[in-house]
Design a protein around this motif. Structure first.
Motif, PDB file in Angstrom:
ATOM      1  N   UNK A 162       0.825  -1.213   0.000  1.00 50.40           N
ATOM      2  CA  UNK A 162       0.000   0.000   0.000  1.00 50.40           C
ATOM      3  C   UNK A 162       0.860   1.265   0.000  1.00 50.40           C
ATOM      4  N   UNK A 163       1.966   1.231   0.761  1.00 55.18           N
ATOM      5  CA  UNK A 163       2.779   2.442   0.875  1.00 55.18           C
ATOM      6  C   UNK A 163       3.864   2.518  -0.207  1.00 55.18           C
ATOM      7  N   UNK A 164       3.673   1.777  -1.305  1.00 52.99           N
ATOM      8  CA  UNK A 164       4.571   1.909  -2.451  1.00 52.99           C
ATOM      9  C   UNK A 164       5.939   1.274  -2.276  1.00 52.99           C
ATOM     10  N   UNK A 165       6.018   0.236  -1.448  1.00 57.04           N
ATOM     11  CA  UNK A 165       7.278  -0.511  -1.306  1.00 57.04           C
ATOM     12  C   UNK A 165       7.185  -1.794  -2.104  1.00 57.04           C
ATOM     13  N   UNK A 166       8.338  -2.246  -2.585  1.00 53.78           N
ATOM     14  CA  UNK A 166       8.364  -3.488  -3.338  1.00 53.78           C
ATOM     15  C   UNK A 166       8.652  -4.660  -2.421  1.00 53.78           C
ATOM     16  N   UNK A 167       8.547  -5.849  -2.971  1.00 52.47           N
ATOM     17  CA  UNK A 167       8.579  -7.061  -2.149  1.00 52.47           C
ATOM     18  C   UNK A 167       9.915  -7.208  -1.405  1.00 52.47           C
ATOM     19  N   UNK A 170      28.940   2.938 -22.022  1.00 53.89           N
ATOM     20  CA  UNK A 170      27.483   2.865 -21.993  1.00 53.89           C
ATOM     21  C   UNK A 170      27.056   1.971 -20.843  1.00 53.89           C
ATOM     22  N   UNK A 171      25.911   2.289 -20.319  1.00 53.96           N
ATOM     23  CA  UNK A 171      25.385   1.551 -19.182  1.00 53.96           C
ATOM     24  C   UNK A 171      23.923   1.259 -19.444  1.00 53.96           C
ATOM     25  N   UNK A 172      23.453   0.151 -18.881  1.00 55.93           N
ATOM     26  CA  UNK A 172      22.063  -0.214 -19.125  1.00 55.93           C
ATOM     27  C   UNK A 172      21.369  -0.687 -17.860  1.00 55.93           C
ATOM     28  N   UNK A 173      20.055  -0.577 -17.895  1.00 57.50           N
ATOM     29  CA  UNK A 173      19.235  -1.056 -16.778  1.00 57.50           C
ATOM     30  C   UNK A 173      17.850  -1.392 -17.323  1.00 57.50           C
ATOM     31  N   UNK A 174      17.168  -2.288 -16.646  1.00 57.48           N
ATOM     32  CA  UNK A 174      15.806  -2.606 -17.071  1.00 57.48           C
ATOM     33  C   UNK A 174      14.806  -1.813 -16.238  1.00 57.48           C
ATOM     34  N   UNK A 175      13.678  -1.529 -16.857  1.00 58.97           N
ATOM     35  CA  UNK A 175      12.550  -0.920 -16.160  1.00 58.97           C
ATOM     36  C   UNK A 175      11.380  -1.875 -16.348  1.00 58.97           C
ATOM     37  N   UNK A 176      10.554  -1.989 -15.338  1.00 59.36           N
ATOM     38  CA  UNK A 176       9.435  -2.920 -15.461  1.00 59.36           C
ATOM     39  C   UNK A 176       8.122  -2.258 -15.110  1.00 59.36           C
ATOM     40  N   UNK A 177       7.041  -2.965 -15.447  1.00 54.18           N
ATOM     41  CA  UNK A 177       5.717  -2.535 -14.977  1.00 54.18           C
ATOM     42  C   UNK A 177       5.197  -3.665 -14.109  1.00 54.18           C
ATOM     43  N   UNK A 178       4.958  -3.337 -12.853  1.00 53.95           N
ATOM     44  CA  UNK A 178       4.539  -4.345 -11.887  1.00 53.95           C
ATOM     45  C   UNK A 178       3.276  -3.844 -11.197  1.00 53.95           C
ATOM     46  N   UNK A 179       2.222  -4.592 -11.274  1.00 59.86           N
ATOM     47  CA  UNK A 179       0.935  -4.205 -10.689  1.00 59.86           C
ATOM     48  C   UNK A 179       0.580  -2.761 -11.035  1.00 59.86           C
TER      49      UNK A 179
END
Lengths: 245, 278
Positions: free
Chosen positions: A11-16, A157-166
């Motif tokens: 609820x408070x915007x924290x991940x698992x 160059x550097x990379x990172x992933x972004x996700x969509x979760x719930x």
């Protein structure tokens, strides 16, 4: 009917794993970790652990692949058989062949290949433990290994992933978030040039979500870029001129 | 001053010519920057498939065939049917393609088509399960590039989706724990969406859609965007070396979204789903 599983975002915007939505996992980056190669690097992002090594520039083999005006770049992204749940067959999967291609193309965008006509530069990326974000972490390490090998580049160059979760856009998804999430978008950039060198998307995003995700990735990449530069200077801090060791 | 991706002189001359043209909104073949080549979609061309389509996009010609069979589900998705996509860059399509097992470009093509179909949730895979964990429908999609004049991604997605949308699969019934096929009764695959992809080439900060092979050889880089719905992307693949300036992404998204809408209209017409929901 909705399954009553454990929620991935509270609820408070924290991940698992307790992270905020825009927080990446603990990162460790080192340059010059393998002695035989001309350049090497190691990266950890959470439980993802990857070595990268560079050999070259050297003679291109087989000869007919050599280019008269530039070096060719070979790239092999490979996952160790013990790097995943269960055991992966040790050969190259179709996924690994595709990722080798997109990582190579990302690096070709920054390496000044015209400096080394008729030669080859080999890049090996070995994922020893995979916990999501391996192609981007592998690219981040490979770029550092190229710099460590002294190969001229326009920029790291550097990379990172972004996700969509719930329904929420999150930085650097963990394996669990990646598996259960709605989308996974690996992004790599050259921060100095402000350009994208790798971009993929698996899963569904609206155009507004895409923009949010791309901006979030940019922030993460800038952090990784600073860590890469630190790792490089740390290695060369301890270097002494030839004959004085 | 280094120009990365510096090209051999003939390519560089072509690059500069294309850039000069695109600054005026023009292209070598007379198209505008955002204009596709003539598109033609024909379905049901191979009788021995469950569904097939041929797509001509300018000088690029693609066939997709769908075959279905009973199979086992993957352990992590016991209650879903399977999709298997393969692509072949046939040597008869271009002097750039060689015989042999799929190379990295063919694998990339297959995986991008797969992502457009899978991630858009085009097929209702949960409706293709006969005995959970044991027996599901496997949908094989085989893409063949027959003639290649640039941009094999978009016609491959169009051909695959058109073939799926017009597929007629046999009826499978469960009797005494066994799945029995009844080839006499055939029905459509359960379809939810019609994904399409849009390939965009970049020349510096200028963009052009649907590059020809001549343009592909000289552009700075290229990106494929798979749209599953009006405002929803399902797949992206930057598929050539080179840089995309961060600020150009907005235009890429806007243009590809609009073009995806146009392609989807043509696709729906070709598969006889005009104006209605699937």
């Amino acid at each position: 009917m909705e399954k009553t599983e454990q929620r991935l975002i509270t609820e408070d915007g924290r991940r698992i794993d307790g992270r905020a939505l825009d927080e990446m996992r603990p990162v460790r980056i080192e340059a010059g970790v393998l002695d035989r190669s001309d350049g090497s690097a190691y990266i950890e992002m959470g439980k993802t652990k990857i070595y990268a090594a560079v050999y070259g520039p050297k003679e291109a083999h087989p000869r007919h692949l050599a280019q008269p005006h530039k070096a060719i770049l070979n790239c092999r992204y490979h996952m160790a058989s013990f790097s995943v749940e269960g055991r992966k067959a040790p050969g190259m999967t179709r996924r690994e062949i595709e990722l080798s291609k997109v990582i190579r193309e990302a690096l070709e965008s920054v390496v000044i290949l015209e400096e080394f006509p008729r030669s080859a530069i080999d890049i090996f990326i070995e994922v020893i433990q995979a916990d999501a974000g391996t192609r981007t972490a592998g690219l981040t390490a490979a770029s550092l290994a190229l710099a460590d090998a002294g190969i001229p580049m326009l920029d790291l160059c550097a990379g990172i992933a972004v996700g969509k979760v719930e329904g929420k856009i999150v930085l650097d998804p963990s394996e669990e978030e990646d598996k259960k999430g709605e989308a996974d978008m690996p992004v790599a950039m050259t921060p100095r040039l402000g350009s994208i060198v790798l971009l993929q998307l698996n899963g569904r995003l609206t155009s507004a979500e895409f923009r949010e995700a791309l901006n979030l990735a940019k922030k993460g990449i800038e952090v990784l870029y600073e860590l890469q530069k630190k790792a490089l200077s740390k290695k060369f801090e301890s270097a002494t001129p030839l004959g004085e060791e | 001053m280094y120009r990365i991706g510096a090209k051999p002189y003939p390519t560089k001359i072509m690059h500069d010519k294309l850039y000069e043209l695109i600054l005026r909104g023009e292209r070598l073949d007379g198209r505008g920057p955002y204009q596709y080549r003539p598109l033609e979609i024909k379905t049901s061309i191979i009788e021995k498939t469950d569904g097939s389509a041929m797509v001509n996009l300018g000088g690029t010609k693609i066939i997709a065939g769908v075959k279905t069979a009973l199979g086992q589900p993957y352990p992590d998705t016991p209650d879903q049917g399977n999709i298997v996509v393969n692509a072949e860059l046939l040597p008869l399509a271009s002097s750039f393609f060689e015989p042999g097992p799929p190379d990295e470009k063919a694998i990339e093509l297959a995986r991008v088509v797969d992502r457009c179909i899978r991630e858009s949730k085009m097929l209702e895979l949960d409706k293709l399960v006969y005995i959970p964990g044991r027996s599901v429908l496997v949908v094989y999609i085989d893409v063949y590039v027959l003639d290649y004049d640039g941009n094999y991604f978009d016609p491959s997605v169009l051909a695959s989706v058109a073939a799926l949308a017009t597929s007629k699969i046999p009826l499978y019934e469960v009797k005494d724990g066994e799945v029995i096929m009844n080839p006499e009764i055939r029905s459509s695959l359960p379809i939810r969406r019609f994904p399409v992809s849009v390939t965009i080439g970049l020349l510096g900060d200028k963009i052009l859609v649907d590059p020809t092979s001549l343009e592909e050889s000289a552009i700075d880089t290229s990106i494929v965007l798979g749209w599953s719905d009006d405002d929803e992307m399902a797949a992206i693949q930057k598929n050539l070396q080179g840089l995309i300036q961060f600020g150009v992404m907005d235009e890429i998204i806007n243009v590809s979204k609009e073009k995806a809408g146009e392609l989807r209209t043509r696709l729906m017409e070709a598969v006889g789903r005009v104006g209605g929901t699937p």
